[in-house]
Enzyme design. Structure first.
Site, PDB file in Angstrom:
ATOM      1  N   TYR A  44       0.835  -1.199   0.000  1.00 22.07           N
ATOM      2  CA  TYR A  44       0.000   0.000   0.000  1.00 22.07           C
ATOM      3  C   TYR A  44       0.871   1.251   0.000  1.00 22.07           C
ATOM      4  O   TYR A  44       1.375   1.700   1.034  1.00 22.07           O
ATOM      5  CB  TYR A  44      -0.928   0.011   1.215  1.00 22.07           C
ATOM      6  CG  TYR A  44      -1.825  -1.207   1.331  1.00 22.07           C
ATOM      7  CD1 TYR A  44      -2.175  -1.966   0.222  1.00 22.07           C
ATOM      8  CD2 TYR A  44      -2.319  -1.605   2.567  1.00 22.07           C
ATOM      9  CE1 TYR A  44      -2.991  -3.081   0.330  1.00 22.07           C
ATOM     10  CE2 TYR A  44      -3.156  -2.716   2.688  1.00 22.07           C
ATOM     11  CZ  TYR A  44      -3.471  -3.450   1.570  1.00 22.07           C
ATOM     12  OH  TYR A  44      -4.282  -4.558   1.687  1.00 22.07           O
ATOM     13  N   HIS A 132       0.315 -12.444   1.541  1.00 24.44           N
ATOM     14  CA  HIS A 132      -0.465 -11.504   0.750  1.00 24.44           C
ATOM     15  C   HIS A 132      -0.616 -11.988  -0.691  1.00 24.44           C
ATOM     16  O   HIS A 132       0.355 -12.031  -1.449  1.00 24.44           O
ATOM     17  CB  HIS A 132       0.216 -10.134   0.768  1.00 24.44           C
ATOM     18  CG  HIS A 132      -0.668  -9.006   0.345  1.00 24.44           C
ATOM     19  ND1 HIS A 132      -0.236  -7.702   0.257  1.00 24.44           N
ATOM     20  CD2 HIS A 132      -1.990  -8.970   0.012  1.00 24.44           C
ATOM     21  CE1 HIS A 132      -1.229  -6.928  -0.118  1.00 24.44           C
ATOM     22  NE2 HIS A 132      -2.302  -7.680  -0.285  1.00 24.44           N
TER      23      HIS A 132
END
Length: 322
Positions: A44, A132
């Site tokens: 992010y 992830h």
């Protein structure tokens, strides 16, 4: 974990720039509303989300909140120098392209990625670490990545381990074949997509594995169904837009909002421990918290079942949990 969790992709400049002050205000608003679970990732904003989240939480006692981050995308300086040119918008983030992401689910890669995350967050441990999006790296994730997380949990560097994905099938495999504590499933159990109802959610109930649901608005369509709305980070297909508009009309007929219904539906399944909502501003956090507290009339759920907008076996608020 608090039943409503804060997703920090937005304060990592997802799609558009957010100032440090706006990011701080968003986290402060979450704290004001009793949110104590915060989720981030190196992906992010190339680490920006982790830095901003860590800075905003620093004024609070460490034992008062939980933080989750992710491994599997290791950050390396662009061109080996850190002097990347251009921006990262191709990956969805309005930040300078100073680093590049390297998919790495090796034991060494996971430790290096987590160490870097701890440095950006300013913490000596995180509560939860997820693998992830290991979709295309399943063999390495199960053979190397998952055992590495087990060792980190045994060492006390992390408290809970799991996987976070936008699909339910591989998450179900994690639940059934490993000793994960929690899985993060994004977008696969919403008012528009109940695919996790067939595999992940019953498996999690059987094994006692916690489920965090991300993407309750399917990246925007269930928040505001307009012709420009996105579904799973792309232009919403017309059939799904039409379905979302029918859901919105039903909500309005029953004196509630589509946002409130979307959040309530996700929270109603007995396997779900928290609903994770992304926000980039204090106003968005205020709205999500208000919608999360808004009761949805039972007649709304009855209409959805009667009209085929919701399967009969999907739990809804107010029903007894088995």
């Amino acid at each position: 974990m608090s039943a409503l969790a804060f997703g920090a992709a937005g304060i990592g400049n997802l799609y558009t720039e957010v100032t440090d002050e706006q990011a701080y205000a968003a986290v402060a608003a979450a704290w004001h509303h009793g949110i104590r679970a915060f989720d981030t990732a190196p992906h992010y904003g190339l680490g920006l989300s982790e830095r901003r989240l860590g800075a905003a939480l620093r004024e609070h006692p460490r034992t008062a909140y939980t933080v989750s981050t992710k491994v599997g995308r290791r950050l390396e300086p662009a061109d080996g120098t850190g002097d990347g040119t251009g921006d990262d918008r191709a990956n969805g983030f309005a930040v300078p392209a100073t680093h590049r992401r390297v998919r790495d689910f090796t034991a060494d890669g996971i430790r290096r990625t987590l160490d870097a995350s701890l440095g950006r967050l300013g913490l000596d441990h995180v509560d939860t670490v997820y693998l992830h999006d290991p979709d295309d790296h399943a063999e390495q994730a199960f053979r190397e990545g998952y055992p590495a997380l087990e060792r980190l949990r045994a060492e006390g560097v992390v408290r809970r381990i799991g996987a976070g994905m936008n699909q339910s099938a591989m998450l179900t495999r994690f639940v059934r074949d490993t000793d994960v504590d929690v899985v993060l499933c994004a977008g696969r159990y919403t008012l528009l997509d109940q695919s996790a109802l067939a595999d992940l959610l019953p498996a999690a109930r059987e094994r006692g594995t916690a489920v965090v649901l991300g993407g309750p608005f399917n990246s925007g369509l269930l928040a505001d169904p307009t012709p420009t709305a996105t579904y799973d980070y792309a232009q919403a297909p017309q059939p799904l837009l039409d379905r979302a508009l029918r859901l919105k009309s039903a909500a309005e007929r029953h004196g509630t909002t589509l946002r409130a219904a979307a959040l309530a539906f996700c929270a109603a399944h007995p396997a779900v421990t928290a609903v994770l909502v992304g926000a980039r501003s204090a106003a968005e956090v205020d709205d999500c918290a208000a919608q999360f507290r808004t009761p949805v009339p039972p007649a709304f759920w009855e209409e959805l079942r009667d009209t085929g907008l919701l399967p009969a076996d999907a739990p809804v608020p107010g029903e007894a949990r088995p």
